[in-house]
Write a protein that holds these residues in place. Structure first.
Motif, PDB file in Angstrom:
ATOM      1  N   ARG A 149       0.827  -1.208   0.000  1.00  0.00           N
ATOM      2  CA  ARG A 149       0.000   0.000   0.000  1.00  0.00           C
ATOM      3  C   ARG A 149       0.862   1.260   0.000  1.00  0.00           C
ATOM      4  O   ARG A 149       0.593   2.225  -0.711  1.00  0.00           O
ATOM      5  CB  ARG A 149      -0.949   0.019   1.222  1.00  0.00           C
ATOM      6  N   ILE A 150       1.923   1.247   0.809  1.00  0.00           N
ATOM      7  CA  ILE A 150       2.809   2.419   0.877  1.00  0.00           C
ATOM      8  C   ILE A 150       3.504   2.634  -0.463  1.00  0.00           C
ATOM      9  O   ILE A 150       3.625   3.770  -0.937  1.00  0.00           O
ATOM     10  CB  ILE A 150       3.819   2.258   2.037  1.00  0.00           C
ATOM     11  N   ALA A 151       3.956   1.553  -1.089  1.00  0.00           N
ATOM     12  CA  ALA A 151       4.637   1.673  -2.389  1.00  0.00           C
ATOM     13  C   ALA A 151       3.685   2.199  -3.456  1.00  0.00           C
ATOM     14  O   ALA A 151       4.072   3.032  -4.279  1.00  0.00           O
ATOM     15  CB  ALA A 151       5.223   0.335  -2.808  1.00  0.00           C
ATOM     16  N   SER A 152       2.443   1.731  -3.453  1.00  0.00           N
ATOM     17  CA  SER A 152       1.507   2.220  -4.473  1.00  0.00           C
ATOM     18  C   SER A 152       1.137   3.681  -4.222  1.00  0.00           C
ATOM     19  O   SER A 152       0.985   4.452  -5.182  1.00  0.00           O
ATOM     20  CB  SER A 152       0.256   1.340  -4.532  1.00  0.00           C
ATOM     21  N   LEU A 153       1.012   4.080  -2.960  1.00  0.00           N
ATOM     22  CA  LEU A 153       0.740   5.491  -2.665  1.00  0.00           C
ATOM     23  C   LEU A 153       1.927   6.371  -3.032  1.00  0.00           C
ATOM     24  O   LEU A 153       1.752   7.474  -3.561  1.00  0.00           O
ATOM     25  CB  LEU A 153       0.371   5.665  -1.197  1.00  0.00           C
ATOM     26  N   ALA A 154       3.142   5.899  -2.774  1.00  0.00           N
ATOM     27  CA  ALA A 154       4.337   6.665  -3.144  1.00  0.00           C
ATOM     28  C   ALA A 154       4.451   6.774  -4.663  1.00  0.00           C
ATOM     29  O   ALA A 154       4.804   7.838  -5.186  1.00  0.00           O
ATOM     30  CB  ALA A 154       5.583   6.003  -2.551  1.00  0.00           C
ATOM     31  N   HIS A 155       4.129   5.691  -5.364  1.00  0.00           N
ATOM     32  CA  HIS A 155       4.168   5.711  -6.835  1.00  0.00           C
ATOM     33  C   HIS A 155       3.156   6.711  -7.379  1.00  0.00           C
ATOM     34  O   HIS A 155       3.456   7.475  -8.307  1.00  0.00           O
ATOM     35  CB  HIS A 155       3.894   4.302  -7.364  1.00  0.00           C
ATOM     36  N   ARG A 156       1.973   6.725  -6.797  1.00  0.00           N
ATOM     37  CA  ARG A 156       0.942   7.673  -7.223  1.00  0.00           C
ATOM     38  C   ARG A 156       1.374   9.111  -6.934  1.00  0.00           C
ATOM     39  O   ARG A 156       1.157  10.015  -7.752  1.00  0.00           O
ATOM     40  CB  ARG A 156      -0.376   7.363  -6.529  1.00  0.00           C
ATOM     41  N   ALA A 157       2.002   9.345  -5.770  1.00  0.00           N
ATOM     42  CA  ALA A 157       2.454  10.698  -5.421  1.00  0.00           C
ATOM     43  C   ALA A 157       3.546  11.175  -6.371  1.00  0.00           C
ATOM     44  O   ALA A 157       3.545  12.340  -6.786  1.00  0.00           O
ATOM     45  CB  ALA A 157       2.959  10.715  -3.981  1.00  0.00           C
ATOM     46  N   VAL A 158       4.463  10.291  -6.741  1.00  0.00           N
ATOM     47  CA  VAL A 158       5.527  10.667  -7.675  1.00  0.00           C
ATOM     48  C   VAL A 158       4.942  10.988  -9.047  1.00  0.00           C
ATOM     49  O   VAL A 158       5.348  11.962  -9.694  1.00  0.00           O
ATOM     50  CB  VAL A 158       6.586   9.545  -7.762  1.00  0.00           C
ATOM     51  N   ARG A 159       3.980  10.186  -9.501  1.00  0.00           N
ATOM     52  CA  ARG A 159       3.350  10.452 -10.798  1.00  0.00           C
ATOM     53  C   ARG A 159       2.612  11.785 -10.789  1.00  0.00           C
ATOM     54  O   ARG A 159       2.698  12.571 -11.742  1.00  0.00           O
ATOM     55  CB  ARG A 159       2.368   9.331 -11.144  1.00  0.00           C
ATOM     56  N   THR A 160       1.858  12.050  -9.729  1.00  0.00           N
ATOM     57  CA  THR A 160       1.101  13.301  -9.634  1.00  0.00           C
ATOM     58  C   THR A 160       2.041  14.494  -9.565  1.00  0.00           C
ATOM     59  O   THR A 160       1.827  15.503 -10.247  1.00  0.00           O
ATOM     60  CB  THR A 160       0.183  13.270  -8.395  1.00  0.00           C
ATOM     61  N   THR A 161       3.072  14.394  -8.748  1.00  0.00           N
ATOM     62  CA  THR A 161       4.035  15.486  -8.625  1.00  0.00           C
ATOM     63  C   THR A 161       4.760  15.715  -9.941  1.00  0.00           C
ATOM     64  O   THR A 161       4.974  16.864 -10.348  1.00  0.00           O
ATOM     65  CB  THR A 161       5.053  15.175  -7.514  1.00  0.00           C
ATOM     66  N   GLY A 162       5.140  14.642 -10.612  1.00  0.00           N
ATOM     67  CA  GLY A 162       5.811  14.776 -11.910  1.00  0.00           C
ATOM     68  C   GLY A 162       4.944  15.441 -12.943  1.00  0.00           C
ATOM     69  O   GLY A 162       5.421  16.272 -13.729  1.00  0.00           O
ATOM     70  N   SER A 163       3.666  15.113 -12.969  1.00  0.00           N
ATOM     71  CA  SER A 163       2.783  15.751 -13.953  1.00  0.00           C
ATOM     72  C   SER A 163       2.579  17.231 -13.634  1.00  0.00           C
ATOM     73  O   SER A 163       2.517  18.062 -14.537  1.00  0.00           O
ATOM     74  CB  SER A 163       1.444  15.029 -14.026  1.00  0.00           C
ATOM     75  N   LYS A 164       2.506  17.587 -12.361  1.00  0.00           N
ATOM     76  CA  LYS A 164       2.346  18.996 -11.996  1.00  0.00           C
ATOM     77  C   LYS A 164       3.610  19.791 -12.307  1.00  0.00           C
ATOM     78  O   LYS A 164       3.537  20.923 -12.758  1.00  0.00           O
ATOM     79  CB  LYS A 164       1.972  19.123 -10.529  1.00  0.00           C
ATOM     80  N   ILE A 165       4.765  19.175 -12.088  1.00  0.00           N
ATOM     81  CA  ILE A 165       6.024  19.856 -12.388  1.00  0.00           C
ATOM     82  C   ILE A 165       6.181  20.023 -13.892  1.00  0.00           C
ATOM     83  O   ILE A 165       6.630  21.078 -14.364  1.00  0.00           O
ATOM     84  CB  ILE A 165       7.214  19.086 -11.777  1.00  0.00           C
ATOM     85  N   SER A 166       5.804  19.033 -14.665  1.00  0.00           N
ATOM     86  CA  SER A 166       5.939  19.139 -16.119  1.00  0.00           C
ATOM     87  C   SER A 166       5.023  20.229 -16.673  1.00  0.00           C
ATOM     88  O   SER A 166       5.399  20.942 -17.604  1.00  0.00           O
ATOM     89  CB  SER A 166       5.649  17.804 -16.793  1.00  0.00           C
ATOM     90  N   VAL A 167       3.830  20.371 -16.121  1.00  0.00           N
ATOM     91  CA  VAL A 167       2.935  21.444 -16.566  1.00  0.00           C
ATOM     92  C   VAL A 167       3.547  22.797 -16.226  1.00  0.00           C
ATOM     93  O   VAL A 167       3.518  23.732 -17.022  1.00  0.00           O
ATOM     94  CB  VAL A 167       1.538  21.292 -15.915  1.00  0.00           C
TER      95      VAL A 167
END
Length: 172
Positions: free
Chosen positions: A143-161
């Motif tokens: 669960r922690i790994a999937s939440l961390a993966h989701r947080a990295v994806r979300t943060t990466g998309s916000k940074i790219s925008v």
């Protein structure tokens, strides 16, 4: 049911391998199968079965590695296999039901892989308190790994925008 002494014994390789399994594990394996029931198509079910097999193989191989020499370990010889299996499971899928099914089958298959690869006589138990600790730690790591993966994806998309400063519009 966990408090009752309902143990099933498996003997393999001319009695050299003895695996004790609690009867509650059979219910847990059935629950692991039911988690894939709602998935669409056989390809997703096959993917989950493959993920469970990979987690089980990694779990058993790490236990086998530490049976030779428990010097090179990450957190502890008894904790590394469940935690790495949980992290892999969390990266394989982010659905909690699917993670449960993968880890159930991975934990049980991991004990069988460990017992089969062990040279000489070995006794392993599925359903003991230590096994349940590893199983629950693996679920938490997934669960922690999937939440961390989701947080990295979300943060990466916000940074790219922010970096691309893409406001849309016409090219001319």
């Amino acid at each position: 049911m966990l408090l009752m002494p309902l143990w099933i014994h498996f003997r393999m390789r001319a009695g050299e391998i003895l695996i004790h399994s609690h009867a509650a594990i059979l219910l847990l394996l059935i629950a692991g199968i039911v988690t894939a029931k709602d998935d669409e198509g056989w390809n997703n079910k096959l993917y989950l079965a493959l993920c469970g097999g990979i987690v089980g193989l990694i779990w058993g191989l790490i236990r086998k590695l530490y049976s030779y020499d428990p010097v090179f370990y990450w957190l502890g010889p008894s904790w590394d296999a469940p935690l790495l299996g949980g992290v892999l499971c969390g990266l394989f899928t982010s659905n909690g039901k699917q993670q449960f099914g993968i880890i159930v089958w991975g934990a049980v298959l991991g004990e069988f892989v460990y017992a089969i690869l062990y040279k000489g006589a070995v006794v392993t138990s599925i359903g003991t308190v230590a096994w349940w600790d590893g199983f629950l730690a693996s679920l938490a790591a997934a669960r922690i790994a999937s939440l961390a993966h989701r947080a990295v994806r979300t943060t990466g998309s916000k940074i790219s925008v922010f970096l691309l400063n893409d406001k849309g519009g016409r090219s001319s």
